[in-house]
Every structure is written in structure tokens, then in C-alpha cells.
Design a protein around this motif. Structure first.
Motif, PDB file in Angstrom:
ATOM      1  N   ASN A 127      -0.270  -7.003 -10.496  1.00  0.00           N
ATOM      2  CA  ASN A 127      -1.389  -6.379  -9.787  1.00  0.00           C
ATOM      3  C   ASN A 127      -1.208  -6.466  -8.278  1.00  0.00           C
ATOM      4  OD1 ASN A 127      -3.958  -5.546 -11.581  1.00  0.00           O
ATOM      5  ND2 ASN A 127      -2.856  -7.200 -12.599  1.00  0.00           N
ATOM      6  N   GLY A 128      -0.668  -7.587  -7.803  1.00  0.00           N
ATOM      7  CA  GLY A 128      -0.436  -7.739  -6.368  1.00  0.00           C
ATOM      8  C   GLY A 128       0.571  -6.730  -5.846  1.00  0.00           C
ATOM      9  N   LEU A 129       1.688  -6.556  -6.579  1.00  0.00           N
ATOM     10  CA  LEU A 129       2.694  -5.569  -6.175  1.00  0.00           C
ATOM     11  C   LEU A 129       2.117  -4.160  -6.197  1.00  0.00           C
ATOM     12  CD1 LEU A 129       5.860  -6.929  -8.059  1.00  0.00           C
ATOM     13  CD2 LEU A 129       5.460  -6.940  -5.585  1.00  0.00           C
ATOM     14  N   ALA A 130       1.331  -3.869  -7.237  1.00  0.00           N
ATOM     15  CA  ALA A 130       0.716  -2.546  -7.346  1.00  0.00           C
ATOM     16  C   ALA A 130      -0.276  -2.297  -6.212  1.00  0.00           C
ATOM     17  CB  ALA A 130       0.016  -2.407  -8.697  1.00  0.00           C
ATOM     18  N   GLY A 131      -1.081  -3.317  -5.893  1.00  0.00           N
ATOM     19  CA  GLY A 131      -2.049  -3.188  -4.811  1.00  0.00           C
ATOM     20  C   GLY A 131      -1.385  -2.974  -3.467  1.00  0.00           C
ATOM     21  N   MET A 132      -0.295  -3.678  -3.222  1.00  0.00           N
ATOM     22  CA  MET A 132       0.420  -3.515  -1.962  1.00  0.00           C
ATOM     23  C   MET A 132       1.057  -2.134  -1.862  1.00  0.00           C
ATOM     24  SD  MET A 132       3.407  -5.874  -0.233  1.00  0.00           S
ATOM     25  CE  MET A 132       2.242  -7.134   0.297  1.00  0.00           C
ATOM     26  N   ALA A 133       1.697  -1.696  -2.937  1.00  0.00           N
ATOM     27  CA  ALA A 133       2.328  -0.370  -2.940  1.00  0.00           C
ATOM     28  C   ALA A 133       1.289   0.735  -2.743  1.00  0.00           C
ATOM     29  CB  ALA A 133       3.076  -0.157  -4.254  1.00  0.00           C
ATOM     30  N   ALA A 134       0.131   0.591  -3.388  1.00  0.00           N
ATOM     31  CA  ALA A 134      -0.928   1.584  -3.269  1.00  0.00           C
ATOM     32  C   ALA A 134      -1.449   1.654  -1.838  1.00  0.00           C
ATOM     33  CB  ALA A 134      -2.071   1.258  -4.230  1.00  0.00           C
ATOM     34  N   SER A 135      -1.620   0.491  -1.214  1.00  0.00           N
ATOM     35  CA  SER A 135      -2.106   0.459   0.160  1.00  0.00           C
ATOM     36  C   SER A 135      -1.088   1.088   1.110  1.00  0.00           C
ATOM     37  CB  SER A 135      -2.391  -0.986   0.582  1.00  0.00           C
ATOM     38  OG  SER A 135      -2.836  -1.041   1.920  1.00  0.00           O
ATOM     39  N   LEU A 136       0.173   0.742   0.965  1.00  0.00           N
ATOM     40  CA  LEU A 136       1.217   1.300   1.819  1.00  0.00           C
ATOM     41  C   LEU A 136       1.274   2.823   1.709  1.00  0.00           C
ATOM     42  CD1 LEU A 136       4.113  -1.265   1.236  1.00  0.00           C
ATOM     43  CD2 LEU A 136       2.910  -0.846   3.400  1.00  0.00           C
ATOM     44  N   SER A 137       1.153   3.337   0.500  1.00  0.00           N
ATOM     45  CA  SER A 137       1.269   4.780   0.291  1.00  0.00           C
ATOM     46  C   SER A 137       0.097   5.572   0.865  1.00  0.00           C
ATOM     47  CB  SER A 137       1.403   5.086  -1.210  1.00  0.00           C
ATOM     48  OG  SER A 137       0.200   4.773  -1.892  1.00  0.00           O
ATOM     49  N   SER A 138      -1.062   4.927   0.993  1.00  0.00           N
ATOM     50  CA  SER A 138      -2.252   5.644   1.470  1.00  0.00           C
ATOM     51  C   SER A 138      -2.515   5.477   2.962  1.00  0.00           C
ATOM     52  CB  SER A 138      -3.487   5.180   0.685  1.00  0.00           C
ATOM     53  OG  SER A 138      -3.727   3.804   0.889  1.00  0.00           O
ATOM     54  N   GLN A 139      -1.733   4.649   3.643  1.00  0.00           N
ATOM     55  CA  GLN A 139      -1.989   4.376   5.059  1.00  0.00           C
ATOM     56  C   GLN A 139      -1.830   5.598   5.959  1.00  0.00           C
ATOM     57  OE1 GLN A 139      -3.242   1.541   6.528  1.00  0.00           O
ATOM     58  NE2 GLN A 139      -3.519   0.944   4.393  1.00  0.00           N
ATOM     59  N   ARG A 184      -3.068   4.553  16.161  1.00  0.00           N
ATOM     60  CA  ARG A 184      -3.162   3.304  16.911  1.00  0.00           C
ATOM     61  C   ARG A 184      -3.546   2.173  15.942  1.00  0.00           C
ATOM     62  NH1 ARG A 184      -2.999   1.869  22.023  1.00  0.00           N
ATOM     63  NH2 ARG A 184      -4.223   0.113  22.815  1.00  0.00           N
ATOM     64  N   GLY A 185      -2.808   1.105  16.010  1.00  0.00           N
ATOM     65  CA  GLY A 185      -3.063  -0.004  15.093  1.00  0.00           C
ATOM     66  C   GLY A 185      -2.437   0.204  13.722  1.00  0.00           C
ATOM     67  N   PHE A 186      -1.533   1.206  13.599  1.00  0.00           N
ATOM     68  CA  PHE A 186      -0.934   1.492  12.291  1.00  0.00           C
ATOM     69  C   PHE A 186      -0.185   0.273  11.746  1.00  0.00           C
ATOM     70  CE2 PHE A 186       2.610   2.923   9.624  1.00  0.00           C
ATOM     71  CZ  PHE A 186       1.927   3.668   8.673  1.00  0.00           C
ATOM     72  N   GLY A 187       0.614  -0.348  12.633  1.00  0.00           N
ATOM     73  CA  GLY A 187       1.365  -1.523  12.191  1.00  0.00           C
ATOM     74  C   GLY A 187       0.456  -2.633  11.703  1.00  0.00           C
TER      75      GLY A 187
END
Length: 321
Positions: A127-139, A184-187
Motif C-alpha cells: 500500500n505504501g508503494l502504491a500510495g507513493m506512485a499514485a501521488s507522484l503520478s498526479s503531481q 512553485r514548490g513542486f519539489g
């Protein structure tokens, strides 16, 4: 059904896999349900953001004084500044997030099950890997919406500029900083939201399984499947635990990110380190935890409401087999 799918659907068959969903119904109905949740909880985000950008001279130093100030100057509409922008951008961002989350979760479970770890540990990792991947893809979609909405949330507050709407923000940001101004603040957003999402989903996945085992499900002590109210209660408890854990870990990064994103066009550009120094100068190290109360409530309330809505949506959109 292979072993990984059966693992994802364990614990009394309370989880529904991505391949068992009617995708069209899932996206259409989901847009409506999550819009409702956003309407209910959006004011908390406005309050949290105002607390994070308040200067030392600002009189409104706690959530209640912020609420009083908003209602006095703008009434109820003041609690929904930037709402239209958020809703417009939230739909595509959420589609990207949920699609990535569900598809990655299946792959992650397949990857971790070979290590023969305890089920709560497997759930936390997958779930942690999935949550991180999902967040990265939607940024890419989320960050510009975040920048615009937060500028609208704090306009006219503590010396911040006023705007006539979301398009006015976009026009002025592009004029002063170009496209990079919208990112701005993307990183820091990636550094904040990706670990936050990973922690949230890891905590949710593992805490559910711990609670189920405590209740006697999944260990052979009870053969009967849990009742629907029990399932909802366990999911809600998991959401609260996840929100509390994620908010405590990521609030300092969120405070820094918010300050960078709402900085006015005529203000001297500051780095993340300069923002940290200013916060520490104003309030000591506790300054990094400005808005922790609203953020704690926001993440717990958002998380619990979102996960109950999400789990209900999956049950509603499950294909008849």
C-alpha cells in the motif's frame, strides 16, 4: 484467481480488486461522491493554509480566530475561496491517482509476497508503494491547482495580494514567473505528498489487518464473514490512524511548501531554508508545526471520509460475477 489477488482480497473479502470494477461507473460516480466530500471538508484546508502563512504580527493565531476573521470579513463564502479551482483540477488528478493506486497495489503485492513477511507488513509495503506512485503520478496536475487555490485562500490576508478569480491568479503568475511559477514548490510537494501518501496508505493497509486479527478474523478463530457495519468501522479506524500518522510526520514540509507557494509576485523570492529560518525565528521550532491541529483534523477527517467513500464506491461499482 492467483495467490496475489487472493491476498489483496483477504480479510473477509473486504477489499475489491481493480479488475472487478466497472471503470466507467467508478469514475463517473466517484466524481460526484468525492466532490461531496470536498464540499464538506474544504473549509479545514482554508483554515490550515491561513495559519501556515500567518506572520508574527497577525492577530489570528489559532483556528478559531481564523474562522472568526473569515466569517467577519467574507461570511461563509470566505471558507470556500479557491473551491472552484480545486474542483476543476481535482477530477483529473483523482482519476490519475486512483488508477495508479489500484494498478500499482496489485503489482506491489505480487512483488512483496515472495518474501513471506507477516500480512500487516506486506500490506504496509504494498500500500505504501502504491500510495507513493499514485501521488507522484498526479503531481503534474495537482501542484498548479494547489498553487492557484492557496493563493485564493489567503488573498488579502496578512498582506497577500487580492485576485478576481483563478484565471486572474494564472495570468499574474505567468506574467511574473512564467509556467514555472505554477509549479512553485513542486519539489517540496513531491517530497511532502509522496511520503505522506505512502505513510497514509501503508498505515491504512497494515492497521486494518492488525484490527481484523484483533477481532478474530483472518486467523481461523472466526469463519463467518464480518458484518457490513463492522467492515465500515474497521475502515474508519484505519483512516483515522493513517491520517494521524501522516500528519505528524509531514506537517513541517507542508508548512514550508505552503509558504513558498503563496509568496506574492512583489515579494523577494525565498528558498526553503530561508523559510525555515524565518519560521524558527518567529516561533522557534514549533513554527514548523503551524497548523498541525487543522492539518491533523484535516488529514484524519479527509482520510476517513475519503476511504469510506472510496470503499463504498468500489462496492457500488463492483461487477456482478
Amino acid at each position: 484467481m492467483d495467490a496475489s489477488n487472493s491476498r489483496v482480497q483477504s480479510v473477509g473479502q473486504t477489499e475489491i480488486n481493480w479488475d472487478k470494477l466497472d471503470k466507467t461507473k467508478f469514475y463517473v460516480v466517484g466524481a460526484g461522491l468525492f466532490t461531496g466530500v470536498t464540499v464538506a471538508l474544504y473549509p479545514v484546508s482554508v483554515i490550515k493554509t491561513r495559519l501556515q502563512v500567518a506572520t508574527k504580527e497577525t492577530a489570528e493565531r489559532n483556528a478559531f480566530s481564523v474562522i472568526r476573521g473569515i466569517l467577519k470579513t467574507d461570511g461563509i463564502p470566505g471558507l470556500y475561496r479557491g473551491f472552484g479551482t480545486v474542483i476543476t483540477g481535482a477530477i483529473p488528478a483523482r482519476i490519475i491517482f486512483l488508477t495508479t493506486l489500484e494498478t500499482t497495489k496489485i503489482a506491489a503485492f505480487k512483488m512483496v509476497e515472495q518474501f513471506n513477511l507477516a500480512e500487516p507488513t506486506q500490506a504496509a509495503i504494498a500500500n505504501g508503494l502504491a500510495g507513493m506512485a499514485a501521488s507522484l503520478s498526479s503531481q503534474a496536475v495537482f501542484v498548479p491547482i494547489d498553487v492557484i487555490s492557496q493563493k485564493l485562500m489567503v488573498q488579502g490576508y496578512s498582506g497577500h495580494a487580492k485576485y478576481s478569480g483563478g484565471l486572474d491568479v494564472v495570468h499574474k503568475v505567468l506574467k511574473s514567473d512564467g509556467v514555472r511559477g505554477l509549479y512553485r514548490g513542486f519539489g517540496l510537494s513531491v517530497v511532502t505528498y509522496s511520503p505522506s501518501s505512502a505513510v497514509w496508505w501503508a498505515s491504512y493497509g497494515s492497521s486494518q489487518r492488525v484490527i481484523w486479527k484483533f477481532l478474530g478474523h483472518g486467523n481461523g478463530l472466526q469463519e463467518a464473514p464480518p458484518s457490513q457495519p463492522t467492515i465500515v468501522a474497521v475502515q474508519a479506524a484505519g483512516g483515522i490512524i493513517a491520517g494521524a500518522t501522516a500528519s505528524c510526520i509531514t506537517t513541517p514540509l507542508d508548512t514550508i511548501k505552503t509558504r513558498l507557494q503563496v509568496m506574492g509576485h512583489d515579494q523577494k523570492r525565498s528558498s526553503a531554508m530561508q523559510v525555515v529560518k524565518q519560521l524558527v525565528k518567529e516561533d522557534g521550532w514549533k513554527g514548523l508545526y503551524r497548523g498541525l491541529g487543522p492539518r491533523f483534523f484535516s488529514m484524519s477527517a479527509w482520510g476517513t471520509s475519503m476511504i469510506l467513500t472510496y470503499e463504498y464506491l468500489k462496492r457500488l461499482c463492483a461487477k456482478d460475477v
